[in-house]
Write an enzyme that holds these catalytic residues in place. Structure first.
Site, PDB file in Angstrom:
ATOM      1  CG  ASP A  59      -1.851   0.764   1.246  1.00  0.00           C
ATOM      2  OD1 ASP A  59      -2.267   1.272  -0.237  1.00  0.00           O
ATOM      3  OD2 ASP A  59      -2.255   1.091   2.236  1.00  0.00           O
ATOM      4  CD  GLU A 143      -4.957   1.632  -3.243  1.00  0.00           C
ATOM      5  OE1 GLU A 143      -4.269   2.299  -3.800  1.00  0.00           O
ATOM      6  OE2 GLU A 143      -5.575   1.077  -2.005  1.00  0.00           O
ATOM      7  CB  CYS A 210     -12.077  -3.479   9.582  1.00  0.00           C
ATOM      8  SG  CYS A 210     -11.223  -4.780  10.869  1.00  0.00           S
ATOM      9  CB  CYS A 213     -14.565  -7.811  11.360  1.00  0.00           C
ATOM     10  SG  CYS A 213     -14.465  -4.858  11.732  1.00  0.00           S
ATOM     11  CB  CYS A 227     -11.942  -1.656  13.475  1.00  0.00           C
ATOM     12  SG  CYS A 227     -13.553  -3.124  13.349  1.00  0.00           S
ATOM     13  CG  ASP A 236       0.127   3.965   5.528  1.00  0.00           C
ATOM     14  OD1 ASP A 236      -0.878   4.138   4.970  1.00  0.00           O
ATOM     15  OD2 ASP A 236       1.067   4.602   5.517  1.00  0.00           O
TER      16      ASP A 236
HETATM   17 ZN   LIG Z   1     -13.037  -5.085  12.264  1.00  0.00          ZN
END
Ligand SMILES: [Zn+2]
Length: 255
Positions: A59, A143, A210, A213, A227, A236
């Site tokens: 990233d 990306e 996140c 999750c 999160c 990052d």
């Molecule tokens: Zn999370």
């Protein structure tokens, strides 16, 4: 220094920035300011490198050059900060001189020379960084820059500041932005030569969800995401993990 001859030219001396490897396909002469450059395009059979078992998401950052999903940080090179202030000073020098004057011309030459120095240093840094990654990784997920440029905002919002929000001036930002595209091109070329794989993924929300999750995070600071379930994380690193997962790699959650 080496030397060679071109049709219609006398023997010329050249300064080689990197050794020429492979079979030469084309030679191109390019003039920039008062300097001439020889651009050599070569063809090389890929030489597959031994497997390393390492697959990473990579990233891009602003405070850092990049971060990997397994926790490696590639810092911005030191020359960057130094040369940014020099460039700013040289730019002021140009605008202070009367248009058309000799001083103005000399100031512009100084400025052009600094830009050249920066471009050379940055390119060397990109080559070194890409080489290290290619030597140590089988697969690198990044990306997709074409999509990134279309979607990422320069300003962002308070909740999700755009990645382009640079700590310093616009000059700093433009230098960093220009760098990533060149770095990716170098990384792709080296990957091809080494039989490594570079996977491009859609960058949508990779910086704000996140990686554990998938919940939408808050971003209280440029370098931190928060999160609701997993708490604060390095922004990052979280982004790099999302990129890895999106490429269908790693053991993470399917994104
Ligand atoms: Zn999370």
């Amino acid at each position: 220094m080496g030397s060679g001859s071109l049709p219609g030219c006398r023997q010329v001396r050249v300064k080689a920035h990197r050794p020429v490897v492979g079979r030469v396909k084309t030679l191109r002469l390019k003039r920039e300011a008062r300097r001439w450059y020889v651009i050599v395009v070569t063809e090389q059979q890929p030489v597959p490198q031994p497997a390393t078992g390492r697959e990473i998401g990579l990233d891009v950052g602003v405070a850092r050059f990049a971060a990997t999903s397994d926790g490696e940080v590639v810092a911005n090179p030191r020359f960057l900060a130094a040369i940014v202030s020099e460039l700013a000073a040289a730019q002021r020098g140009v605008t202070r001189c009367r248009p058309g004057s000799g001083n103005r011309r000399r100031a512009r030459r100084r400025l052009a020379k600094l830009h050249r120095t920066l471009a050379n240093q940055r390119r060397d840094f990109h080559h070194q960084t890409a080489r290290k990654l290619i030597d140590t990784c089988d697969v690198i997920a990044v990306e997709d820059l074409a999509i990134t440029n279309m979607t990422r905002s320069a300003s962002g919002t308070v909740q999700a500041p755009g990645r382009n929000v640079a700590a310093k001036a616009g000059l700093n930002r433009s230098i960093l932005d220009a760098g990533w595209g060149q770095f990716l091109a170098i990384l792709l070329a080296k990957a091809e030569g080494a039989g490594r794989r570079v996977v491009k993924v859609n960058p949508r929300d990779t910086s704000i969800i996140c990686c554990r999750c998938g919940a939408r995070c808050a971003r209280p600071r440029q370098d931190t995401v928060l999160c609701p379930v997993h708490g604060g994380m390095d922004a990052d690193l979280n982004g790099a993990c999302n990129i890895l997962t999106r490429a269908g790699l790693g053991s993470g959650r399917a994104a």
